[in-house]
Design an enzyme around this catalytic site. Structure first.
Site, PDB file in Angstrom:
ATOM      1  CD  GLU A  55      -1.361   2.336   1.901  1.00 50.94           C
ATOM      2  OE1 GLU A  55      -0.911   3.231   1.137  1.00 50.94           O
ATOM      3  OE2 GLU A  55      -1.358   2.415   3.121  1.00 50.94           O
ATOM      4  CB  CYS A  64      -1.527   6.193   2.724  1.00 48.67           C
ATOM      5  SG  CYS A  64      -2.704   5.219   3.692  1.00 48.67           S
TER       6      CYS A  64
END
Length: 494
Positions: free
Chosen positions: A210, A244
Site C-alpha cells: 500500500e 496515505c
C-alpha cells in the site's frame, strides 16, 4: 543490528507446523493478548505519538480504535472464515466434493511505517495470526519511541510463539528482506515498495503493498461547497497530511473554485486557529515526523512558487520546529514537483476544470491513486466519476473515512498505489493460500474410459462438448450430484 536475523527466521520457520495446526481459539487468544497489551499502554502510546507527530489524544485514540475494532471483528468472525468453503460443482465434477481450504502462507514479514505506527504494525499482524502464520514485525526507525513500545507490547503479550519484533534501520529491513519469508506486507512509499517487490522475487514471496500517491478530489458545481470545504480541510490536515489516503489535489469546477478556496481557508482556520494565535500555537495541529521531511515539503512549496503557482493560504513553515502551515496552492502546472510527488504534508492544490470529462481525463492520465473523492449532488456526475476513474477506494461527499472504520471493506491500492487488500476478512485471505480441493466420488461410467488408449465413445464425447454450448443449470447439477451421493450411501458397492 544486534539480532541474528537468519537464526530468528529459521526459528520461526520451525514453528510453522504448530501454528498451522493451532485452533481458532488459540489464534484468537494470541490476538486478544496483543490487543490487551496494547490497550494497557494507552497513556504511553499517547505520549509517544504526541512526541513524534504532535497529535492530540483524540486523534491518537482514533488509531487505537482502529486496532480494537479490527481485533474484535476477527475474533468474532474467525470460526466462520477457517471453515472449508464449498464451491458450485460442474459437469466435470459430478459426484465429487469440491471446496476451498484456507491454509497459512507461512512466515509473514510486516514492514511498518511511522505515520500510524501502532495500527500499521498490529492490523496486518492480526490477519496473519488469524490465518495461522508466524509474524515478524519491523517498525519504522523514524518513530523510535513507538518502535520500542511496539516491541515492548509484543513481549508483554506473551505471543513469542507466533510474533517477533525486530527493531532497526534500513540495514535491518534489508537483512529481513533477504530471508526466505513467504509473504511481505509493506505500507509506505514507492521507493521502498520497489525494493520490497524485488526482494520478494528472490524467494517468490507474495506481497501486499500500500503505497499512497496523488489522491484526487473532484468538487462539482452541484456540491455543497461549505460542506465539501470543511471535510476536505479536515482530511488534508489530519496528521498534518501524513496519511496515505489524504486528499492531495482538488479539481474544482470553474464556477465554484474561488468559493471553495475561500471556504477552505475559513475551515482550516476554524479547526486549528480559532483563537487567532496562529496555527503553530494550536495544541491540536500536528507536526511533521522530522526536519528532513519538513524541509522536503517546504521545498515542494518553494518549487511551485518559483514556477508560477499561487499561494492562496499559508505557505510558510519552520523545519527546526517540524512545522508546516496549512497551505493552499492554485494554478500549478505539470513541470512543478508538487504535481508528481506525493506531498504527505498539509499542502492542498486546487485547480479548475470546465466539464467533468476534463477532470476524469486528467486523473486517468496519471498514476492510479490509492483513494479518490468526489463531491456532488448531481447523480450523473457521481456515476461519471465512478465509471471513468480507477483507484483503490472512492468516497462520495466525504473523504478519509474508508480506512479503519469498516472491517468489511477491503483496503488497498491498484498498480502504482499498491496491490493486495487489508482489513478484516481481506487480511485473513491476504495471508492465506486458497487451496482448491477436489475429493473423488463414485465412478459414474467405465473407470478406464478417460485413460489412453482412448475409446471412440470418449473421443466423440469430448468432440461433442467442444462443439456445443455447455450450459447445465446449477439446480440440475446439484440435483444430479445429490442423487449420485445418495446412491453411494444406499448402494455403496455398485
Amino acid at each position: 543490528m544486534s539480532t541474528d536475523i537468519p537464526a530468528l527466521v529459521q526459528a520461526y520457520r520451525q514453528r510453522l507446523p504448530a501454528l498451522r495446526a493451532s485452533s481458532v481459539e488459540q489464534r484468537c487468544a494470541l490476538i486478544q493478548r496483543l490487543l490487551d497489551a496494547t490497550m494497557a499502554r494507552k497513556d504511553r502510546i499517547r505520549a509517544t505519538v504526541r512526541e513524534e507527530l504532535g497529535l492530540c489524544d483524540t486523534d491518537i485514540d482514533a488509531q487505537l480504535m482502529m486496532i480494537k475494532v479490527e481485533a474484535e471483528f476477527i475474533i468474532r468472525q474467525l470460526k466462520a472464515w477457517v471453515k472449508p468453503t464449498p464451491v458450485q460443482g460442474s459437469l466435470m465434477t459430478l459426484g465429487k466434493k469440491s471446496y476451498v481450504q484456507y491454509e497459512p502462507k507461512g512466515l509473514v514479514l510486516v514492514l511498518g511505517t511511522w505515520n500510524a505506527p501502532y495500527a500499521i504494525a498490529m492490523v496486518p499482524a492480526f490477519g496473519a495470526i488469524a490465518a495461522g502464520n508466524a509474524v515478524i514485525i519491523k517498525p519504522s526507525e523514524l518513530a523510535p519511541a513507538s518502535s520500542a513500545l511496539i516491541a515492548e507490547i509484543v513481549a508483554a503479550a506473551g505471543v513469542d510463539e507466533a510474533v517477533a519484533v525486530v527493531e532497526g534501520g534500513a540495514e535491518t529491513a534489508q537483512a529481513l528482506l533477504a530471508q526466505p519469508v513467504n509473504h511481505i506486507v509493506y505500507i509506505g512509499g514507492h521507493a521502498v515498495g520497489r525494493i520490497v517487490m524485488k526482494a520478494a522475487a528472490d524467494h517468490f514471496a507474495t506481497v501486499t503493498l500500500e503505497m499512497g500517491g496523488k489522491n484526487p478530489v473532484i468538487v462539482d458545481r452541484s456540491a455543497d461547497i461549505a460542506d465539501a470545504a470543511r471535510k476536505i480541510a479536515w482530511g488534508r490536515l489530519s496528521n498534518a497530511g501524513q496519511i496515505c489516503i489524504g486528499p492531495e489535489y482538488v479539481l474544482a469546477h470553474a464556477d465554484v473554485a474561488e468559493t471553495l478556496v475561500e471556504e477552505l481557508q475559513q475551515a482550516m482556520s476554524r479547526m486549528y486557529n480559532a483563537d487567532g494565535r496562529g496555527f503553530e500555537h494550536s495544541e491540536e495541529y500536528p507536526r511533521i515526523i522530522n526536519e528532513r521531511h519538513t524541509a522536503r515539503i517546504l521545498g515542494l512549496i518553494e518549487d511551485a512558487k518559483e514556477k508560477g503557482a499561487k499561494v492562496r493560504f499559508g505557505g510558510d513553515g519552520d523545519a527546526a520546529q517540524r512545522y508546516v502551515a496549512p497551505t493552499i496552492l492554485s494554478d500549478t502546472t505539470e513541470d512543478m514537483k508538487i504535481s508528481s510527488e506525493e506531498v504527505f504534508g498539509p499542502v492542498l492544490v486546487v485547480n479548475r476544470y470546465q466539464d467533468i470529462a476534463e477532470a476524469t481525463d486528467y486523473i486517468q492520465a496519471h498514476a492510479k491513486p490509492l483513494a479518490a473523492y468526489v463531491y456532488a449532488r448531481d447523480r450523473g456526475v457521481i456515476d461519471h466519476v465512478l465509471a471513468n476513474t480507477t483507484s483503490g477506494s472512492v468516497v462520495v461527499n466525504h473523504n478519509v473515512i474508508q480506512s479503519g472504520t469498516n472491517p468489511n471493506l477491503p483496503f488497498g491500492g491498484v498498480n502504482d498505489s499498491g496491490m493486495g487488500r487489508l482489513g478484516g476478512l481481506s487480511s485473513f485471505l491476504e495471508c492465506s493460500n486458497a487451496r482448491a480441493v477436489v475429493e473423488e466420488g463414485p465412478a459414474l461410467m467405465d473407470p478406464e474410459l478417460m485413460f489412453p488408449p482412448y475409446q471412440d465413445k470418449y473421443k466423440k464425447m469430448v468432440t461433442d462438448m467442444l462443439e456445443k454450448t455447455i450450459n447445465v443449470p446449477n439446480a440440475l447439477l446439484n440435483g444430479i450430484h445429490r442423487m449420485i451421493r445418495l446412491r453411494t450411501v444406499f448402494w455403496p458397492h455398485r
